[in-house]
Motif scaffolding. Structure first.
Motif, PDB file in Angstrom:
ATOM      1  N   VAL A  22      55.844 -43.720 -50.290  1.00 32.77           N
ATOM      2  CA  VAL A  22      55.495 -45.052 -49.782  1.00 32.77           C
ATOM      3  C   VAL A  22      54.993 -44.911 -48.355  1.00 32.77           C
ATOM      4  N   GLY A  23      53.906 -45.596 -48.018  1.00 34.87           N
ATOM      5  CA  GLY A  23      53.388 -45.455 -46.664  1.00 34.87           C
ATOM      6  C   GLY A  23      52.155 -46.278 -46.389  1.00 34.87           C
ATOM      7  N   LEU A  24      51.230 -45.697 -45.589  1.00 32.75           N
ATOM      8  CA  LEU A  24      50.000 -46.344 -45.150  1.00 32.75           C
ATOM      9  C   LEU A  24      48.827 -45.395 -45.374  1.00 32.75           C
ATOM     10  N   CYS A  25      47.659 -45.966 -45.599  1.00 27.56           N
ATOM     11  CA  CYS A  25      46.462 -45.127 -45.661  1.00 27.56           C
ATOM     12  C   CYS A  25      45.269 -45.923 -45.145  1.00 27.56           C
ATOM     13  N   ASP A  26      44.268 -45.195 -44.668  1.00 24.71           N
ATOM     14  CA  ASP A  26      43.002 -45.806 -44.278  1.00 24.71           C
ATOM     15  C   ASP A  26      42.194 -46.014 -45.556  1.00 24.71           C
ATOM     16  N   ALA A  27      42.046 -47.267 -45.968  1.00 16.34           N
ATOM     17  CA  ALA A  27      41.402 -47.563 -47.246  1.00 16.34           C
ATOM     18  C   ALA A  27      39.959 -47.106 -47.292  1.00 16.34           C
ATOM     19  N   ASP A  28      39.325 -46.928 -46.124  1.00 13.08           N
ATOM     20  CA  ASP A  28      37.927 -46.494 -46.095  1.00 13.08           C
ATOM     21  C   ASP A  28      37.799 -44.973 -46.185  1.00 13.08           C
ATOM     22  N   LYS A  29      38.721 -44.242 -45.545  1.00 10.92           N
ATOM     23  CA  LYS A  29      38.607 -42.784 -45.479  1.00 10.92           C
ATOM     24  C   LYS A  29      39.466 -42.054 -46.502  1.00 10.92           C
ATOM     25  N   PHE A  30      40.527 -42.698 -46.970  1.00  8.83           N
ATOM     26  CA  PHE A  30      41.365 -42.117 -48.015  1.00  8.83           C
ATOM     27  C   PHE A  30      40.650 -42.409 -49.340  1.00  8.83           C
ATOM     28  N   ALA A  31      39.734 -41.520 -49.706  1.00  4.09           N
ATOM     29  CA  ALA A  31      38.741 -41.807 -50.743  1.00  4.09           C
ATOM     30  C   ALA A  31      39.366 -42.114 -52.103  1.00  4.09           C
ATOM     31  N   GLY A  70      44.192 -36.578 -45.782  1.00  9.73           N
ATOM     32  CA  GLY A  70      43.918 -37.081 -44.444  1.00  9.73           C
ATOM     33  C   GLY A  70      43.920 -38.589 -44.371  1.00  9.73           C
ATOM     34  N   CYS A  71      44.132 -39.116 -43.174  1.00  6.94           N
ATOM     35  CA  CYS A  71      44.101 -40.558 -42.900  1.00  6.94           C
ATOM     36  C   CYS A  71      45.157 -41.318 -43.684  1.00  6.94           C
ATOM     37  N   SER A  72      46.332 -40.714 -43.834  1.00  2.00           N
ATOM     38  CA  SER A  72      47.432 -41.402 -44.514  1.00  2.00           C
ATOM     39  C   SER A  72      48.759 -40.820 -44.040  1.00  2.00           C
ATOM     40  N   VAL A  73      49.811 -41.608 -44.177  1.00  2.00           N
ATOM     41  CA  VAL A  73      51.153 -41.174 -43.822  1.00  2.00           C
ATOM     42  C   VAL A  73      52.108 -41.824 -44.803  1.00  2.00           C
ATOM     43  N   ALA A  74      53.170 -41.108 -45.191  1.00  2.00           N
ATOM     44  CA  ALA A  74      54.082 -41.644 -46.197  1.00  2.00           C
ATOM     45  C   ALA A  74      55.489 -41.099 -46.018  1.00  2.00           C
ATOM     46  N   LYS A  97      51.616 -48.118 -37.575  1.00  2.84           N
ATOM     47  CA  LYS A  97      52.415 -46.982 -38.017  1.00  2.84           C
ATOM     48  C   LYS A  97      53.635 -47.457 -38.784  1.00  2.84           C
ATOM     49  N   LEU A  98      54.209 -46.548 -39.550  1.00  2.00           N
ATOM     50  CA  LEU A  98      55.462 -46.840 -40.225  1.00  2.00           C
ATOM     51  C   LEU A  98      56.559 -46.932 -39.174  1.00  2.00           C
ATOM     52  N   ASN A 129      41.352 -48.534 -40.893  1.00  2.00           N
ATOM     53  CA  ASN A 129      41.523 -49.712 -41.727  1.00  2.00           C
ATOM     54  C   ASN A 129      42.753 -49.509 -42.613  1.00  2.00           C
ATOM     55  N   LEU A 130      43.931 -49.690 -42.009  1.00  2.00           N
ATOM     56  CA  LEU A 130      45.178 -49.264 -42.641  1.00  2.00           C
ATOM     57  C   LEU A 130      45.777 -50.349 -43.534  1.00  2.00           C
ATOM     58  N   TRP A 131      46.172 -49.915 -44.724  1.00  2.00           N
ATOM     59  CA  TRP A 131      46.818 -50.807 -45.669  1.00  2.00           C
ATOM     60  C   TRP A 131      47.995 -50.094 -46.311  1.00  2.00           C
ATOM     61  N   PRO A 132      49.031 -50.834 -46.691  1.00  2.00           N
ATOM     62  CA  PRO A 132      50.168 -50.218 -47.378  1.00  2.00           C
ATOM     63  C   PRO A 132      49.725 -49.544 -48.671  1.00  2.00           C
ATOM     64  N   ALA A 133      50.354 -48.421 -48.972  1.00  2.00           N
ATOM     65  CA  ALA A 133      50.008 -47.679 -50.184  1.00  2.00           C
ATOM     66  C   ALA A 133      51.243 -46.964 -50.707  1.00  2.00           C
ATOM     67  N   PHE A 134      51.256 -46.716 -52.000  1.00  2.00           N
ATOM     68  CA  PHE A 134      52.334 -45.921 -52.583  1.00  2.00           C
ATOM     69  C   PHE A 134      51.789 -45.109 -53.750  1.00  2.00           C
ATOM     70  N   SER A 135      52.389 -43.940 -53.962  1.00  2.00           N
ATOM     71  CA  SER A 135      51.996 -43.053 -55.045  1.00  2.00           C
ATOM     72  C   SER A 135      53.206 -42.812 -55.931  1.00  2.00           C
ATOM     73  N   VAL A 136      52.981 -42.822 -57.228  1.00  2.00           N
ATOM     74  CA  VAL A 136      54.110 -42.710 -58.143  1.00  2.00           C
ATOM     75  C   VAL A 136      53.611 -42.429 -59.559  1.00  2.00           C
ATOM     76  N   LYS A 137      54.478 -41.852 -60.346  1.00  2.00           N
ATOM     77  CA  LYS A 137      54.311 -41.821 -61.796  1.00  2.00           C
ATOM     78  C   LYS A 137      55.519 -42.538 -62.375  1.00  2.00           C
ATOM     79  N   GLY A 138      55.293 -43.632 -63.086  1.00  2.00           N
ATOM     80  CA  GLY A 138      56.400 -44.413 -63.607  1.00  2.00           C
ATOM     81  C   GLY A 138      56.156 -45.896 -63.412  1.00  2.00           C
ATOM     82  N   SER A 139      57.231 -46.669 -63.376  1.00  2.00           N
ATOM     83  CA  SER A 139      57.141 -48.129 -63.273  1.00  2.00           C
ATOM     84  C   SER A 139      57.740 -48.604 -61.953  1.00  2.00           C
TER      85      SER A 139
END
Length: 350
Positions: A232-241, A256-260, A308-309, A330-340
């Motif tokens: 769970v974190g933040l990413c630059d929606a423009d550069k985090f392709a 790059g351009c993300s933190v979690a 920042k977080l 251009n930072l927006w909340p983001a999360f990565s996961v496999k599951g629900s």
């Protein structure tokens, strides 16, 4: 006894038996009719009692309002457009007898007329929207109100932020899928995702300019371990392709351009997968392992493009705070996961 007399006697017995059965059937029918009538009366009594306790809940009731001295008429269903909101509860019908009224019997609303009428107008526009019509969003409905702090304050007060200033989940990366068919996304009011493969999602607010300062996710699904390797974190929606075709796409913080925050290890992941510990307030063994129902709250600080977080809270325990990792863009909340995963809360900046 002659045979014909035996037959005649038998026929008489059969007729008597049939008559008796007919009488019994008639009695049972009358009893069933009586019970049905009793049930109908009980149902009517229950409905009357509910209406006395909760008032009328007819959506086509026309309510007369006095908003700060300005008369407004609106359907009850318009005022109750945002389900589970304070505004919907207020005008549900349950509290009609206790609502403040003016000398003419109009329900009195102590709000600025222009702002409240604009809110009602927005709900009307939403109710009139169609798939082929232009989308309804506050920034195009009335650009001057989109960032009006008094309007924002009133919307927050009535619990209507999720509709007036909506947040949506968008798929940003998915492993070896191509068309995103392994991912299922549900938007408001039950925001959630189901990802069969490792995927990254962004929480966006495309219809207005407000930013997210807190978001909360809850693990869902079956089994004790219902989500794999949650970041769970933040990413630059423009550069985090965006990436829908990589056989092993990287998640938020791993590029790059993300933190979690890695919810499995307790590490902070940033740039190209670099890791640090942040400032842990609790050992990870006090907040792990994650399972169905676990809630992770992500708090974000900063303004503009420098955000920042700030801290991560796992199941009510502040797991870690962050000081040294700050990214810009251009930072927006983001999360990565496999599951629900369910998104159970979103708090916006002003």
């Amino acid at each position: 006894m002659p045979e014909f007399l035996q037959v005649e006697s038998k026929d008489k017995e059969n007729q008597q038996a049939i008559a008796y059965q007919s009488q019994q059937i008639q009695k049972r029918k009358e009893m069933l009719d009586y019970r049905e009538d009793q049930l109908r009366q009980a149902e009517c009594a229950l409905t009357d009692a509910a209406e006395m306790a909760c008032g009328s809940t007819k959506p086509n009731d026309v309510l007369s309002l006095n908003v700060g001295g300005h008369r407004i008429d609106a359907f009850r269903r318009t005022l109750c457009y945002v389900e589970n909101s304070m505004l919907a509860a207020k005008f549900s019908g349950r509290w009609d007898d206790s609502l403040e009224r003016d000398r003419d019997g109009n329900i009195f609303i102590d709000q600025p007329p222009a702002l409240f009428e604009a809110l009602i107008g927005f709900f009307r526009a939403c109710a009139n929207s169609t798939p082929n019509g232009p989308p309804v969003c506050i920034s195009t409905f009335d650009p001057t109100l989109a960032t009006d702090l008094n309007f924002v304050r009133m919307v927050e007060y009535y619990g209507c932020t999720s509709v007036v200033y909506p947040t949506q989940i968008s798929l940003h990366r998915v492993t070896s899928d191509g068309d995103g068919s392994s991912v299922r996304i549900r938007q408001y009011p039950d925001m959630s995702i189901e990802a069969d493969t490792w995927s990254t999602f962004i929480l966006e607010c495309p219809s207005h300019g407000r930013r997210i300062k807190t978001y909360q996710v809850e693990l869902d699904g079956d089994g004790d371990t219902c989500a794999e390797h949650l970041l769970v974190g933040l990413c630059d929606a423009d550069k985090f392709a965006k990436d829908f075709s990589n056989a092993c796409c990287k998640g938020v913080g791993e590029n790059g351009c993300s933190v979690a925050f890695d919810c499995c290890t307790g590490d902070i992941v940033y740039s190209n997968g670099s890791r640090c510990c942040g400032r842990r307030l609790e050992p990870m063994n006090k907040v792990a392992p994650l399972s169905k129902g676990s809630v992770i709250t992500v708090n974000i600080t900063g303004i503009g493009q420098h955000r920042k977080l700030e801290s991560i809270v796992v199941d009510g325990v502040v797991a870690v705070t962050l000081d040294e990792v700050c990214i810009s863009g251009n930072l927006w909340p983001a999360f990565s996961v496999k599951g629900s995963v369910k998104v159970t809360e979103v708090v916006l900046d002003y």
